[in-house]
Motif scaffolding. Structure first.
Motif, short mmCIF file in Angstrom:
data_model
loop_
_atom_site.label_atom_id
_atom_site.label_comp_id
_atom_site.label_asym_id
_atom_site.label_seq_id
_atom_site.Cartn_x
_atom_site.Cartn_y
_atom_site.Cartn_z
N ALA A 63 11.46 -5.29 -7.72
CA ALA A 63 11.31 -6.71 -7.39
C ALA A 63 10.08 -7.23 -8.10
N GLN A 64 10.13 -8.49 -8.53
CA GLN A 64 8.95 -9.15 -9.07
C GLN A 64 9.13 -10.65 -8.97
N GLY A 65 8.01 -11.35 -8.87
CA GLY A 65 8.05 -12.80 -8.78
C GLY A 65 6.96 -13.33 -7.86
N ALA A 66 7.10 -14.59 -7.44
CA ALA A 66 6.10 -15.21 -6.58
C ALA A 66 6.07 -14.51 -5.22
N LEU A 67 4.86 -14.31 -4.69
CA LEU A 67 4.71 -13.62 -3.42
C LEU A 67 5.42 -14.36 -2.29
N ASP A 68 5.29 -15.67 -2.27
CA ASP A 68 5.95 -16.44 -1.21
C ASP A 68 7.46 -16.24 -1.23
N ASP A 69 8.03 -16.18 -2.44
CA ASP A 69 9.47 -15.95 -2.54
C ASP A 69 9.85 -14.57 -2.01
N LEU A 70 9.02 -13.59 -2.31
CA LEU A 70 9.30 -12.23 -1.83
C LEU A 70 9.24 -12.16 -0.31
N LEU A 71 8.23 -12.81 0.28
CA LEU A 71 8.08 -12.75 1.73
C LEU A 71 9.18 -13.51 2.46
N GLU A 72 9.84 -14.42 1.77
CA GLU A 72 10.93 -15.17 2.38
C GLU A 72 12.30 -14.66 1.93
N SER A 73 12.31 -13.48 1.27
CA SER A 73 13.56 -12.97 0.73
C SER A 73 14.37 -12.19 1.76
N GLY A 74 13.78 -11.92 2.92
CA GLY A 74 14.53 -11.26 3.98
C GLY A 74 15.40 -12.28 4.70
N SER A 75 15.71 -12.00 5.95
CA SER A 75 16.52 -12.93 6.72
C SER A 75 15.66 -14.14 7.08
N ARG A 98 11.32 -1.87 2.77
CA ARG A 98 12.74 -2.10 2.50
C ARG A 98 13.07 -1.89 1.02
N LEU A 99 12.16 -2.30 0.15
CA LEU A 99 12.41 -2.21 -1.29
C LEU A 99 12.25 -0.79 -1.81
N THR A 100 11.32 -0.05 -1.26
CA THR A 100 11.05 1.29 -1.78
C THR A 100 11.74 2.39 -0.98
N HIS A 101 12.15 2.07 0.24
CA HIS A 101 12.93 2.97 1.10
C HIS A 101 12.13 4.16 1.63
N ASP A 102 11.09 4.56 0.91
CA ASP A 102 10.36 5.75 1.33
C ASP A 102 8.87 5.51 1.25
N VAL A 103 8.42 4.35 1.71
CA VAL A 103 7.00 4.03 1.64
C VAL A 103 6.19 5.11 2.33
N GLY A 104 5.14 5.55 1.64
CA GLY A 104 4.26 6.58 2.18
C GLY A 104 4.75 7.99 1.95
N ALA A 105 5.94 8.15 1.33
CA ALA A 105 6.49 9.50 1.17
C ALA A 105 5.83 10.25 0.02
N GLY A 106 5.25 9.49 -0.95
CA GLY A 106 4.65 10.17 -2.10
C GLY A 106 3.47 11.01 -1.68
N SER A 107 3.29 12.12 -2.35
CA SER A 107 2.23 13.04 -1.98
C SER A 107 1.23 13.28 -3.08
N GLY A 108 1.55 12.84 -4.30
CA GLY A 108 0.64 13.12 -5.40
C GLY A 108 -0.04 11.87 -5.91
N ALA A 109 -0.78 12.04 -6.98
CA ALA A 109 -1.44 10.89 -7.61
C ALA A 109 -0.39 10.05 -8.30
N ASP A 110 -0.76 8.79 -8.50
CA ASP A 110 0.19 7.88 -9.15
C ASP A 110 0.39 8.31 -10.60
N ARG A 111 1.60 8.05 -11.07
CA ARG A 111 1.91 8.46 -12.44
C ARG A 111 1.34 7.45 -13.43
N GLU A 146 6.77 -4.77 5.66
CA GLU A 146 8.20 -4.61 5.94
C GLU A 146 9.03 -4.75 4.67
N VAL A 147 8.68 -5.76 3.84
CA VAL A 147 9.42 -5.97 2.60
C VAL A 147 9.24 -4.77 1.67
N PHE A 148 8.01 -4.27 1.58
CA PHE A 148 7.72 -3.13 0.72
C PHE A 148 8.52 -1.90 1.15
#
Length: 359
Positions: free
Chosen positions: A264-276, A346-359, A342-344
């Motif tokens: 996902a990418q774009g204006a933050l307000d649009d993202l926050l209103e992209s749910g129900s 939903r988009l990533t499905h596994d928030v917090g699941a990563g265990s290593g350093a960012d690629r 909540e949006v994050f």
């Protein structure tokens, strides 16, 4: 384009594959444009842009077909779980890593081809800043200032160099520690000095990779202030962060990566209103309001602070008109936005699941 005049980019979710690739665009939240064809022909000016950006390390795909757009004058937050490709993408943007495939434009020029021309206008703090441990913070910055390429036909030297270093130290709150050796700096102070080096001269684009790493709450507030100052001055800021509350407080746009792909990418307000979409109505007669709305086949339910009305098929004005027409008192009505966390998730499905350093 100034910060106040930057036109928000449309929110796009899923892989922006387009018709040429023959692959299907991924579906996104309701009400959000999906795929390249959903973008309007009129686009804002871009400070950074990538197309089909891909990086493979020894058979491991770190970044896979990233189409990134950073509008001029915006503050863009780059989000993603550990290992999602944020740092690799930033390093490719700055010419620090050669992409396996894809195209990069920075300030309207191709990178790495025009890197020597555009990078002097870009300030960056990427991962842990590197300085000479036995020199003071001020001495380190003086060496950075001496190495600054000429900008607009004018370089840093003499009093101008001293003034730029002093101003940068003051801006990040290191004036009192300027003469202390770098090896004695805390992690947060090292981050501040790295930020100071990025802000020695005026920039058109500032790229910050986890700038609040190691900072206490007061330091985090200072980073927020600096980003706000840059934004007010028309500078484009690209900041990667794992602190969702900070992104929500400081950014105008977001890019969300997951497993090396932009989801996902774009204006933050649009993202926050992209749910129900929903309307929260404060009324002294909540039960009757729910009955009235349901009689009109408008989904509604009681909530702790009022009545929550689903706006998927009904505009807010109609909700108010129905309630007032039925004699239901309305004290207040406001759009309910989904939280970034909540949006994050939903988009990533596994928030917090990563265990290593960012690629």
């Amino acid at each position: 384009m100034t910060a106040g005049g930057a036109e928000p980019a449309p929110l796009v979710t899923g892989a922006d594959t387009g018709a040429d690739t023959g692959t299907d665009s991924r579906s996104g939240p309701a009400g959000v444009a999906v795929g390249a064809d959903a973008r309007p022909a009129s686009r804002p000016a871009l400070a950074a842009r990538t197309r089909g950006l891909r990086k493979v390390y020894r058979g491991t795909v770190a970044v896979d077909g990233v189409d990134l757009e950073v509008p001029e004058g915006a503050v863009v937050g780059m989000l993603g779980p550990n290992g999602s490709g944020k740092t690799t993408t930033i390093r490719m943007l700055l010419g620090l890593v050669q992409p396996t495939e894809g195209e990069i434009e920075l300030l309207g020029a191709p990178v790495p081809g025009a890197a020597d021309r555009v990078l002097p206008h870009v300030g960056a703090l990427v991962e842990s800043p590197g300085f000479h441990p036995f020199l003071s913070g001020r001495e380190n910055l003086l060496r950075f200032a001496a190495a600054e390429p000429f900008l607009s036909g004018r370089g840093l030297s003499g009093k101008a160099m001293d003034g730029a270093v002093s101003a940068a130290l003051e801006r990040v709150g290191l004036t009192d520690a300027a003469r202390r050796k770098y090896r004695a700096y805390s992690l947060g102070m090292k981050q501040r000095l790295g930020l100071a080096s990025a802000l020695l001269v005026p920039r058109r684009l500032v790229v910050l990779d986890e700038p609040t790493n190691g900072l206490d709450p007061a330091g985090t507030q200072e980073i927020r202030r600096i980003i706000a100052e840059l934004h007010a001055g028309g500078v484009t800021v690209l900041v990667s962060s794992h602190l969702l509350a900070e992104v929500e407080a400081t950014c105008t746009h977001v890019v969300v990566l997951n497993e090396g792909v932009v989801v996902a990418q774009g204006a933050l307000d649009d993202l926050l209103e992209s749910g129900s979409p929903a309307l929260l109505v404060s009324t002294p007669d909540g039960e009757r309001a729910v009955d009235v709305l349901r009689d009109r086949r408008i989904p509604a339910r009681l909530a702790p602070d009022g009545v929550r009305v689903d706006l998927a098929t009904t505009p807010p004005a109609t909700v108010i008109e129905v309630l007032v027409g039925a004699g239901v008192g309305v004290d207040e009505a406001r759009r309910e936005r989904t939280g970034l966390e909540e949006v994050f998730a939903r988009l990533t499905h596994d928030v917090g699941a990563g265990s290593g350093a960012d690629r």
